[in-house]
Design a protein around this motif. Structure first.
Motif, mmCIF file in Angstrom:
data_model
loop_
_atom_site.group_PDB
_atom_site.id
_atom_site.type_symbol
_atom_site.label_atom_id
_atom_site.label_comp_id
_atom_site.label_asym_id
_atom_site.label_seq_id
_atom_site.Cartn_x
_atom_site.Cartn_y
_atom_site.Cartn_z
ATOM 1 N N ALA A 98 -2.247 -3.356 -8.263
ATOM 2 C CA ALA A 98 -1.452 -3.786 -7.101
ATOM 3 C C ALA A 98 -1.711 -5.268 -6.857
ATOM 4 C CB ALA A 98 -1.825 -2.974 -5.871
ATOM 5 N N ILE A 147 -6.677 -4.452 -4.694
ATOM 6 C CA ILE A 147 -5.527 -5.346 -4.593
ATOM 7 C C ILE A 147 -5.932 -6.766 -4.987
ATOM 8 C CG2 ILE A 147 -3.855 -6.396 -2.969
ATOM 9 C CD1 ILE A 147 -4.097 -3.806 -1.273
ATOM 10 N N MET A 174 -10.043 -6.254 -1.666
ATOM 11 C CA MET A 174 -9.104 -7.239 -2.202
ATOM 12 C C MET A 174 -9.876 -8.478 -2.677
ATOM 13 S SD MET A 174 -6.037 -6.914 0.639
ATOM 14 C CE MET A 174 -6.689 -8.014 1.889
ATOM 15 N N TYR A 233 -9.242 -0.808 1.501
ATOM 16 C CA TYR A 233 -8.788 -1.500 0.305
ATOM 17 C C TYR A 233 -9.647 -2.740 0.096
ATOM 18 C CZ TYR A 233 -4.674 1.445 0.679
ATOM 19 O OH TYR A 233 -3.836 2.531 0.735
ATOM 20 N N TRP A 283 -0.493 -8.762 -4.710
ATOM 21 C CA TRP A 283 0.233 -9.386 -3.597
ATOM 22 C C TRP A 283 0.393 -10.851 -3.961
ATOM 23 C CZ3 TRP A 283 -1.730 -10.108 2.110
ATOM 24 C CH2 TRP A 283 -0.629 -10.137 2.978
ATOM 25 N N THR A 313 0.840 -1.210 0.000
ATOM 26 C CA THR A 313 0.000 0.000 0.000
ATOM 27 C C THR A 313 0.866 1.248 0.000
ATOM 28 O OG1 THR A 313 -0.251 -0.066 2.424
ATOM 29 C CG2 THR A 313 -1.989 -1.081 1.102
#
Lengths: 226, 226
Positions: free
Chosen positions: B173, B149, B87, B85, B175, A203
């Protein structure tokens, strides 16, 4: 004999990446690679790669490149692979079960021998033939079995207590997934995986352009905006 | 205006640790802390801490220390917290389920909205009220919902394909927990969690004393031993 060479943690943290890329090359049947090509793939400069490897001996030949399999084997040795590690996991929730189920750890010689939990619903079950025991039996288990690595997948509040039991019963290497830093005696090695730290790094990077715009502004500009 | 200040990744990776320690101090009702005390706890030098924080503005006062709550809030802001956020997780195996189940992510504003998998036995189930959908619906889901995300918990071989779908449908973004480095266009930020890399760092450190003994020996000594 001169001063002892020490290896910096920055170098150490790059080694697994070399290991991973070289395995990928072996999978793709690549026999030789120049430091330039390796550099393009792995994202470190060629000179960085040469410096890193020079810490451990003489690899590759100028203009001739590295023998992929030899380099892979050397780095495996440096990383302490080519040995078997017995591991136990404290905390048999989803994360503990995920780690117990990873087949690619086993390929590298890492064997999860037992899981431990406080939840009576989990105790007695097995994950891929690995039994889940009562956490109260951890002490005795460590007494009776050779265990090299203790893995902590408990909630934060239980982590230190579990680490204490591990350390008191001969564990000198702990892989910690609980979101806390463990207090252990000198000589015990702890490697932390703080998942929230990694997510916050993501982030941060998402927000960095906005943040840099802000902190790079003249103070006067900021005042004008208010 | 002068050159734009940039923040090095080394500093960025320390920020979540400050965040974590300051939260611990708040939990223990500590209001103020000197950079010396903070340094003792966190393991960075006091001057390192001051330098790190100076990147982002003026914190604390000489001889008076930091206001813990203020510093925590500032670092939270720098890390892009104080926002929510959304996700999604691709791969609803143990690891995906573990991440979906982490309550401490939600406390920081991270909400897992949906999981995706190819396994018909998982599709339709829910983890803490978060539904597991068919991975074929990922594209449409990303079209119809604001997602910040994308989290990849698939096996290695599926990871790039999933990343491609995410990127094509607006995710910037990612992960990534799959043990591979993803190929993404410029502007897409990927944060990797390579669990095996972390485990190999642990085994390296376990084996380091033996290794350093070896590489620090005179070549003659080594020959003599053979």
């Amino acid at each position: 004999m001169g001063d002892k060479r020490q290896i910096s943690m920055a170098v150490v943290r790059r080694l697994p990446k070399y290991h991973r890329y070289l395995l990928e090359l072996i999978r793709n049947d690549v026999d030789r690679i120049s430091s330039k090509e390796l550099s393009d793939r792995i994202g470190f400069t060629a000179s960085q790669i040469r410096q890193d490897l020079n810490n451990f001996g003489d690899f590759g030949q100028q203009g001739y490149g590295y023998n992929v399999k030899d380099l892979y084997n050397e780095i495996s040795n440096i990383l302490g692979l080519h040995a078997n590690y017995n591991m136990v996991i404290a905390g048999a929730g989803n994360l503990g079960q995920a780690i117990a189920g990873y087949s690619n750890f086993e390929k590298e010689g890492f064997r999860v021998k037992a899981l431990f939990d406080i939840n009576p619903k989990l105790i007695g079950l097995s994950i891929r033939d690995i039994e889940i025991f009562d956490i109260d039996n951890l002490r005795n288990y460590l007494h009776d079995n050779k265990v090299d690595i203790g893995i902590i997948c408990t909630p934060r509040v239980q982590a230190q207590k579990v680490a204490d039991v591990m350390v008191k019963n001969g564990i000198t290497a702990i892989w910690n997934f609980a979101p806390t830093d463990l207090d252990v005696p000198r000589g015990v090695i702890v490697e932390n995986v703080h998942l929230l730290d990694s997510l916050l790094t993501l982030t941060y990077r998402v927000n960095e352009p906005k943040l840099l715009d802000y902190i790079n502004k003249d103070p006067e500009e900021i005042v004008e905006e208010e």
